[in-house]
Design a protein around this motif. Structure first.
Motif, PDB file in Angstrom:
ATOM      1  N   ALA A  48      43.131  52.924  53.448  1.00  0.00           N
ATOM      2  CA  ALA A  48      43.345  52.598  51.863  1.00  0.00           C
ATOM      3  C   ALA A  48      44.047  51.439  51.941  1.00  0.00           C
ATOM      4  O   ALA A  48      43.375  50.560  51.133  1.00  0.00           O
ATOM      5  N   PHE A  49      44.848  51.055  52.658  1.00  0.00           N
ATOM      6  CA  PHE A  49      45.581  49.747  52.695  1.00  0.00           C
ATOM      7  C   PHE A  49      44.776  48.585  52.813  1.00  0.00           C
ATOM      8  O   PHE A  49      44.815  47.717  52.296  1.00  0.00           O
ATOM      9  N   LYS A  50      43.857  48.963  54.079  1.00  0.00           N
ATOM     10  CA  LYS A  50      43.121  47.796  54.653  1.00  0.00           C
ATOM     11  C   LYS A  50      41.971  47.327  53.317  1.00  0.00           C
ATOM     12  O   LYS A  50      41.560  46.223  53.113  1.00  0.00           O
ATOM     13  N   GLU A  51      41.341  48.539  52.978  1.00  0.00           N
ATOM     14  CA  GLU A  51      40.362  48.356  51.675  1.00  0.00           C
ATOM     15  C   GLU A  51      40.844  47.558  50.513  1.00  0.00           C
ATOM     16  O   GLU A  51      40.463  46.935  50.021  1.00  0.00           O
ATOM     17  N   VAL A  52      42.098  48.197  50.144  1.00  0.00           N
ATOM     18  CA  VAL A  52      42.659  47.574  48.839  1.00  0.00           C
ATOM     19  C   VAL A  52      43.343  46.267  49.155  1.00  0.00           C
ATOM     20  O   VAL A  52      43.252  45.224  48.331  1.00  0.00           O
ATOM     21  N   MET A  53      44.207  46.268  50.065  1.00  0.00           N
ATOM     22  CA  MET A  53      45.100  44.946  50.204  1.00  0.00           C
ATOM     23  C   MET A  53      44.784  44.048  51.271  1.00  0.00           C
ATOM     24  O   MET A  53      45.133  42.837  51.540  1.00  0.00           O
ATOM     25  N   GLY A  54      43.941  44.475  52.168  1.00  0.00           N
ATOM     26  CA  GLY A  54      43.238  43.689  53.152  1.00  0.00           C
ATOM     27  C   GLY A  54      44.644  43.456  54.239  1.00  0.00           C
ATOM     28  O   GLY A  54      44.415  42.592  55.257  1.00  0.00           O
ATOM     29  N   LEU A  55      45.458  44.554  54.354  1.00  0.00           N
ATOM     30  CA  LEU A  55      46.621  44.480  55.332  1.00  0.00           C
ATOM     31  C   LEU A  55      46.907  45.929  55.723  1.00  0.00           C
ATOM     32  O   LEU A  55      46.354  47.085  55.023  1.00  0.00           O
ATOM     33  N   PRO A  68      31.676  54.096  37.087  1.00  0.00           N
ATOM     34  CA  PRO A  68      31.960  53.909  38.379  1.00  0.00           C
ATOM     35  C   PRO A  68      30.821  54.535  39.327  1.00  0.00           C
ATOM     36  O   PRO A  68      30.437  55.636  39.061  1.00  0.00           O
ATOM     37  N   SER A  69      30.366  54.105  40.361  1.00  0.00           N
ATOM     38  CA  SER A  69      29.617  54.576  41.454  1.00  0.00           C
ATOM     39  C   SER A  69      30.523  55.352  42.267  1.00  0.00           C
ATOM     40  O   SER A  69      31.455  55.385  42.251  1.00  0.00           O
ATOM     41  N   ARG A  70      29.712  55.859  43.163  1.00  0.00           N
ATOM     42  CA  ARG A  70      30.776  57.022  44.102  1.00  0.00           C
ATOM     43  C   ARG A  70      31.361  56.130  45.105  1.00  0.00           C
ATOM     44  O   ARG A  70      32.500  56.494  45.054  1.00  0.00           O
ATOM     45  N   SER A  71      31.018  54.938  45.457  1.00  0.00           N
ATOM     46  CA  SER A  71      31.825  54.111  46.229  1.00  0.00           C
ATOM     47  C   SER A  71      33.181  53.326  45.288  1.00  0.00           C
ATOM     48  O   SER A  71      34.189  53.420  45.720  1.00  0.00           O
ATOM     49  N   ASP A  72      32.709  53.172  44.013  1.00  0.00           N
ATOM     50  CA  ASP A  72      33.819  52.952  43.098  1.00  0.00           C
ATOM     51  C   ASP A  72      34.916  53.894  43.098  1.00  0.00           C
ATOM     52  O   ASP A  72      36.078  53.610  42.957  1.00  0.00           O
ATOM     53  N   ARG A  73      34.368  55.014  43.047  1.00  0.00           N
ATOM     54  CA  ARG A  73      35.424  56.174  42.817  1.00  0.00           C
ATOM     55  C   ARG A  73      36.186  56.241  43.970  1.00  0.00           C
ATOM     56  O   ARG A  73      37.583  56.719  43.958  1.00  0.00           O
ATOM     57  N   THR A  74      35.654  55.970  45.166  1.00  0.00           N
ATOM     58  CA  THR A  74      36.551  55.984  46.257  1.00  0.00           C
ATOM     59  C   THR A  74      37.547  54.923  46.424  1.00  0.00           C
ATOM     60  O   THR A  74      38.871  55.212  46.603  1.00  0.00           O
ATOM     61  N   ARG A  75      37.041  53.722  45.833  1.00  0.00           N
ATOM     62  CA  ARG A  75      37.968  52.471  45.860  1.00  0.00           C
ATOM     63  C   ARG A  75      39.016  52.900  45.021  1.00  0.00           C
ATOM     64  O   ARG A  75      40.394  52.615  45.185  1.00  0.00           O
ATOM     65  N   GLN A  76      38.906  53.641  43.852  1.00  0.00           N
ATOM     66  CA  GLN A  76      40.007  54.033  42.896  1.00  0.00           C
ATOM     67  C   GLN A  76      40.776  55.234  43.703  1.00  0.00           C
ATOM     68  O   GLN A  76      42.325  54.772  43.276  1.00  0.00           O
TER      69      GLN A  76
END
Length: 314
Positions: free
Chosen positions: A243-250, A195-203
């Motif tokens: 985190a919620f907006k990035e993962v769930m869009g809400l 994973p890239s740095r942005s991937d780890r942030t998303r995790q």
């Protein structure tokens, strides 16, 4: 083949996994699942026309590999899926998916003991997914696409001509052999995805969302503040909302409202005559304004809560 029009029914037709779904956007759900069994193994084609959050866990003793359709978009434990990837899920691993409209995936399900036996003889035991872990693998795009195309063609054939698979054990044993060989050929040339740095942030953001969601469900409908979720996740309000907006869009509040709507619907579907009322279930899950609750319920599921309760009683 199972046609799914209600997220509460997302686990219908496949006892091989435990799947919980929440519909993130309003609209008529038209999802589909086709399961093909061959001996101790199975594949499942899953599609969706709307945005869904699912949490999926294999039944005891099973491991899973998932390959994605070339046009599928979404995330797995917060990381964006790519057409050259495969997901491996070890014993007991839970995986969080957020799938976008047009989603297609093929899941290969097989007993861990069977897979381990094959890999041990071939001196490739390192390919067995670790217990409790979900690992993303990276392969050449044509490798992943070929595996997906093979699985999809098999599932489509089973959906159109199920009688072909109601034959003797010899044919199903041959299909199981092909199943193993196709899968092992793909994972044999795959590598663990870095994973890239942005991937780890998303995790990390995905883990924050999971902690908050699990806490809400454990409280069984108790009235909660965003403060409670920040405390449980160990993050600031800004980090929680991002985190919620990035993962769930809400937003956290919007997602948790949808989650509670789904829990009310599940209770109404499971109700027997005289066992509960719409008001009881709404209040139990923190909906104090019944008029607003009914409107939100109808927008999400296309019918009033009283209609859900009455229809399932009948």
């Amino acid at each position: 083949m199972i046609e799914i029009t209600d997220p509460s029914e997302a686990n219908e037709g496949i006892e091989l996994v435990d799947l919980n779904a929440v519909q993130l956007h309003a609209g008529s759900l038209r999802a589909r699942r086709v399961v093909v069994r061959a001996g101790t193994t199975a594949i499942a084609l899953n599609t969706s026309n709307v945005r869904l959050r699912t949490r999926t866990k294999c039944s005891e003793g099973l491991v899973a590999y998932v390959v994605f359709g070339p046009s599928s978009t979404g995330t797995v434990n917060g990381m964006p899926v790519r057409p050259d990837q495969l997901l491996s899920a070890g014993l007991g691993a839970e995986v969080g998916f957020v799938v976008e409209p047009g989603w297609e995936s093929i899941t290969f399900l097989l007993p861990a003991m069977d897979l381990d036996a094959h890999l041990s003889v071939r001196k490739r035991s390192s390919l067995l997914p670790p217990p409790g872990e979900a690992v993303m693998l990276s392969a050449a795009p044509d490798v992943a696409n070929k595996l997906f195309a093979w699985g999809r063609q098999l599932a489509e054939t089973a959906a159109k001509q199920p009688e072909l698979f109601n034959v003797g054990e010899r044919m199903l044993a041959a299909l199981q052999i092909e199943f193993f060989e196709k899968l092992l050929a793909a994972i044999g040339v795959a590598e663990v995805f870095k994973p890239s740095r942005s991937d780890r942030t998303r995790q990390r953001q995905s883990r924050i969302v999971k902690l908050a969601e699990e806490y809400v469900l454990a409280q069984n409908g108790a009235n909660l503040y965003v403060t409670d979720l920040c405390r449980i996740a160990g993050v600031s309000e800004r980090a929680l909302e991002y985190a919620f907006k990035e993962v769930m869009g809400l937003t956290p509040v919007a997602f948790l409202a949808k989650l509670r709507l789904h829990r009310v619907r599940q209770a109404l579907i499971a109700a027997t005559s005289g066992s509960t009322t719409v008001a009881n279930e709404a209040l139990r899950w923190g909906f104090w304004h019944l008029g607003e609750f009914s409107r939100a319920f109808r927008k999400c599921f296309g019918e009033l809560p009283s209609e859900t309760l009455e229809r399932n009683r009948e």
